[in-house]
Design an enzyme around this catalytic site. Structure first.
Site: not given
Length: 315
Positions: A22, A59, A81, A145, A177, A197, A217, A219-220, A258-259, A314
């Site tokens: 994105r 946070e 943020w 959140y 559960r 995220c 879902r 992850a930086d 991801h990196i 980013a």
């Protein structure tokens, strides 16, 4: 335990596929991965680079208050943020300053623009702190959140306090559960500054210990994941404290891990460093509810990390 995180970094560098994203930055990415941290063996604040625990505390407390306006964060000198609120502002008809198109990438590549951007964002943050009307208009990030955790909106116009509900279930139905909190509300995703995220987490009680598993879902891995590990470990400690349980494990499950391409050199530097002992978490034992904790009630001791490693975010 820190080696679990470093193994993830190395796996992405070695096996990750090139993907667009994105932000236009580009990433190396893998799909589906899991790490486990035994919270009995220390608080998982990474030591191969300094991770600012004060930002993690403020946070998480912001989330737990159900707050979605960055003013609280700015009051605690937390700017993680800012960019998402600032992006909304510069795209609005009320903004009349210098062109801020693609400010995230341009600030990395253009030194002259970086200074202009810094000045504009500083003015924006100051106005959020000082101007109630402006803060209400441009400090709020939508139903992110804090809103989903504490004020989930139902189709009947009622609200659900998921955190309070899960704490009550942990106390009274620990074998359930259904000890789940979800931040992913499909109806609200289009209006959020950043869709969640870390989307869903579940608690598990066994042998007098509270464990937590997070599904993330997106992850930086270099910038975001160290915060996420510490934040959910802290949340587990706070809820265990209220429920009078010991802590168990934090299990971190990823979708797209991801990196960013402009973080690779920083990751390689971190991988070259030796691991040190995790610090210890100290909570104010006089507080009985996790909602009563303030910044000064949460401390870490014996944290001796390597120096911080800077990298662009980013947006």
């Amino acid at each position: 335990m820190e080696e679990n995180y470093l193994k993830l970094c190395q796996k992405i560098l070695d096996e990750g596929v090139e993907k667009s994203d994105r932000t236009g930055t580009g990433t190396k990415s893998i799909f589906g991965y899991q790490m486990r941290f035994d919270l009995q063996k220390g608080f998982p604040l990474l030591t191969t680079k300094k991770v600012p625990f004060g930002l993690i505390k403020s946070e998480l407390l912001w989330f737990l208050k159900g707050d979605t306006n960055i003013r609280f964060l700015l009051q605690h000198n937390n700017h993680i943020w800012d960019e998402w609120a600032f992006e909304r502002y510069v795209k609005s008809p009320d903004y009349s300053g210098p062109d801020m198109t693609d400010f995230g990438l341009r600030a990395v590549e253009d030194k002259e623009f970086r200074e202009i951007y810094r000045q504009e964002k500083d003015k924006f943050c100051q106005k959020i702190l000082e101007d109630d009307e402006f803060s209400a208009s441009y400090g709020d990030l939508g139903n992110v959140y804090g809103s989903q955790w504490r004020h989930w909106q139902t189709k009947n116009g009622e609200t659900i306090d998921q955190i309070q509900d899960v704490v009550d279930m942990i106390k009274h139905s620990p074998d359930s559960r259904r000890l789940i909190v979800s931040a992913w509300n499909p109806e609200d995703v289009p209006t959020m500054a950043l869709p969640p995220c870390h989307t869903l987490f579940q608690f598990y009680v066994a042998d007098g210990k509270l464990s937590c598993q997070l599904y993330q879902r997106s992850a930086d891995v270099f910038l975001g994941v160290p915060f996420n590990i510490a934040s959910y470990a802290l949340l587990t400690h706070l809820i265990a404290h209220e429920a009078q349980l010991e802590v168990g494990e934090f299990v971190h499950t990823f979708g797209d891990a991801h990196i960013y391409n402009n973080h690779v050199a920083q990751v390689q530097e971190q991988l070259s460093r030796d691991i040190r002992s995790f610090p210890e978490l100290k909570l104010n034992q006089e507080k009985t509810s996790l909602f009563d904790f303030e910044m000064e009630d949460i401390k870490i001791e014996n944290y001796q990390p390597h120096p911080a490693i800077k990298a662009p975010i980013a947006v």
